[in-house]
Design an enzyme around this catalytic site. Structure first.
Site, PDB file in Angstrom:
ATOM      1  N   CYS A  55       0.811  -1.217   0.000  1.00  0.00           N
ATOM      2  CA  CYS A  55       0.000   0.000   0.000  1.00  0.00           C
ATOM      3  C   CYS A  55       0.849   1.273   0.000  1.00  0.00           C
ATOM      4  O   CYS A  55       1.698   1.448   0.875  1.00  0.00           O
ATOM      5  CB  CYS A  55      -0.906  -0.030   1.232  1.00  0.00           C
ATOM      6  SG  CYS A  55      -1.696   1.539   1.596  1.00  0.00           S
ATOM      7  N   TYR A 191      -6.227   5.098  -8.291  1.00  0.00           N
ATOM      8  CA  TYR A 191      -7.340   4.324  -7.722  1.00  0.00           C
ATOM      9  C   TYR A 191      -8.647   4.709  -8.409  1.00  0.00           C
ATOM     10  O   TYR A 191      -9.503   3.876  -8.660  1.00  0.00           O
ATOM     11  CB  TYR A 191      -7.438   4.546  -6.203  1.00  0.00           C
ATOM     12  CG  TYR A 191      -6.295   3.887  -5.478  1.00  0.00           C
ATOM     13  CD1 TYR A 191      -6.387   2.559  -5.077  1.00  0.00           C
ATOM     14  CD2 TYR A 191      -5.112   4.564  -5.246  1.00  0.00           C
ATOM     15  CE1 TYR A 191      -5.327   1.926  -4.447  1.00  0.00           C
ATOM     16  CE2 TYR A 191      -4.036   3.952  -4.622  1.00  0.00           C
ATOM     17  CZ  TYR A 191      -4.155   2.632  -4.223  1.00  0.00           C
ATOM     18  OH  TYR A 191      -3.104   2.009  -3.610  1.00  0.00           O
TER      19      TYR A 191
HETATM   20  N1  LIG Z   1      -6.568   7.933   3.422  1.00  0.00           N
HETATM   21  C1  LIG Z   1      -5.990   6.694   3.868  1.00  0.00           C
HETATM   22  C2  LIG Z   1      -6.117   5.663   2.776  1.00  0.00           C
HETATM   23  C3  LIG Z   1      -5.581   4.296   3.148  1.00  0.00           C
HETATM   24  C4  LIG Z   1      -6.039   3.212   2.157  1.00  0.00           C
HETATM   25  O1  LIG Z   1      -6.984   3.428   1.400  1.00  0.00           O
HETATM   26  N2  LIG Z   1      -5.412   2.023   2.209  1.00  0.00           N
HETATM   27  C5  LIG Z   1      -5.819   0.934   1.319  1.00  0.00           C
HETATM   28  C6  LIG Z   1      -4.631   0.183   0.780  1.00  0.00           C
HETATM   29  S1  LIG Z   1      -3.714   1.014  -0.430  1.00  0.00           S
HETATM   30  C7  LIG Z   1      -6.585  -0.113   2.105  1.00  0.00           C
HETATM   31  O2  LIG Z   1      -6.175  -0.505   3.173  1.00  0.00           O
HETATM   32  N3  LIG Z   1      -7.680  -0.603   1.510  1.00  0.00           N
HETATM   33  C8  LIG Z   1      -8.424  -1.695   2.030  1.00  0.00           C
HETATM   34  C9  LIG Z   1      -9.891  -1.545   1.755  1.00  0.00           C
HETATM   35  O3  LIG Z   1     -10.325  -0.484   1.297  1.00  0.00           O
HETATM   36  O4  LIG Z   1     -10.601  -2.514   2.046  1.00  0.00           O
HETATM   37  C10 LIG Z   1      -4.546   6.964   4.241  1.00  0.00           C
HETATM   38  O5  LIG Z   1      -3.894   7.779   3.577  1.00  0.00           O
HETATM   39  O6  LIG Z   1      -4.079   6.402   5.227  1.00  0.00           O
END
Ligand SMILES: N[C@@H](CCC(=O)N[C@@H](CS)C(=O)NCC(=O)O)C(=O)O
Length: 306
Positions: A55, A191
């Protein structure tokens, strides 16, 4: 461990796009700060960071943690990059090389940590997560804030050289903030492209993304850093996207108007210099986790493409 069915929040194939087919990221919900005199004091070993090497948002926090020398202060646990319908699994569920088990609660998935803290949580179960072992809660799950916490909150406990090392210096803050605002469209743009549910949403995502890259190419022409003559958080925030671009975003996310290697020489040089000259960048890059995270067949991201 919670038995609540949360697959509408954890299963990527159940993600519902907005009416026009575009992907809109929900704001992170845990937004507390580590600060002296506050509820969350800076202490060695008190906080734990849950991450995925795949990530980009989590990678920001890993780079900052290493740059500031916080490795002994804030231990980490790495999740498997192969998301399943319950989200990010720990190594006991998916023993992917480099993934780890949860040292705090032997949880199966990251969602279990979220639900332990907030049983009726309705957001997504995202990495990174900064967890407080003392109050048993999530302090912050927003990477842009976690990196600011790491940049300054532990300074009084760090050796002078690390304390002095400021990635968000007062005199550059205005410029950093301005740049961050539109560079965010690059990080998030990939994304928006991959999750776009129709051609028009895809085009709305992909053209501005390449306009941002064109702009960045001009800024980085002849320069080692984005702002001033020093490494700042702006470089960290962009690096995590660019390092993933040719290996995943160009092909998997269909962000393929140009690649970085051939299309953006200045960005490419800046990327290589950071990767090879500053250990915190190279050390926190795991291409197996990155590629697996994006290409993993079970992930709905593949079928989500227009
Ligand atoms: N705004 C958050 C975004 C974090 C994020 O979207 N992480 C993704 C991975 S790249 C995630 O864990 N997605 C899992 C999901 O949405 O189920 C940050 O910057 O910490």
């Amino acid at each position: 461990m919670s038995t609540r069915d949360v697959t509408h929040l954890s299963d990527l194939s159940k993600m519902v796009p907005s009416q026009d087919g575009s992907f809109n990221r929900a704001p992170s919900q845990f937004r507390n700060w580590v600060e002296q005199g506050g509820k969350y004091e800076a202490e060695k070993g008190r906080y734990h960071l849950y991450v995925s090497y795949g990530c980009p948002w989590a990678a920001r926090t890993l780079i900052m943690r290493q740059l500031k020398g916080l490795e002994d202060f804030i231990p980490i646990t790495v999740l498997s990059p192969r998301l399943d319908e319950l989200g990010w699994p720990f190594a006991n569920i998916d023993p992917f090389p480099g993934a780890e088990v949860d040292p705090l609660y032997s949880a199966d998935h990251l969602k279990d940590i979220y639900l332990r803290v907030t049983p009726d949580y309705e957001g997504r179960f995202t990495v990174p997560v900064l967890y407080d072992k003392k109050t048993e809660t999530i302090v912050n799950n927003e990477s842009s804030e976690i990196i600011r916490i790491f940049n300054s909150a532990f300074n009084h406990l760090l050796p002078a050289d690390k304390a002095k090392f400021d990635l968000y210096p007062e005199h550059l803050r205005k410029e950093i903030d301005e740049l961050n605002t539109w560079v965010y469209d690059t990080t998030d743009g990939v994304y928006k492209a991959v999750f776009a549910a129709n051609q028009s949403a895809y085009e709305k995502a992909v053209y501005p993304l390449f306009e941002s890259l064109d702009r960045l190419e001009k800024i980085l022409d002849g320069k080692d850093y984005l702002i001033g003559d020093q490494l700042t958080e702006a470089d960290i925030r962009l690096f995590v996207t660019i390092i993933r671009f040719d290996v995943a975003y160009y092909s998997h996310c269909k962000c393929n108007i140009r690649d970085i290697r051939n299309g953006y020489p200045a960005i490419h040089l800046w990327l290589r210099k950071l990767y090879w000259n500053v250990p915190a960048f190279k050390d926190t890059c795991d291409f197996d986790h990155i590629k697996t995270g994006y290409y993993w067949a079970k992930s709905a991201r593949i079928s989500a493409n227009p």
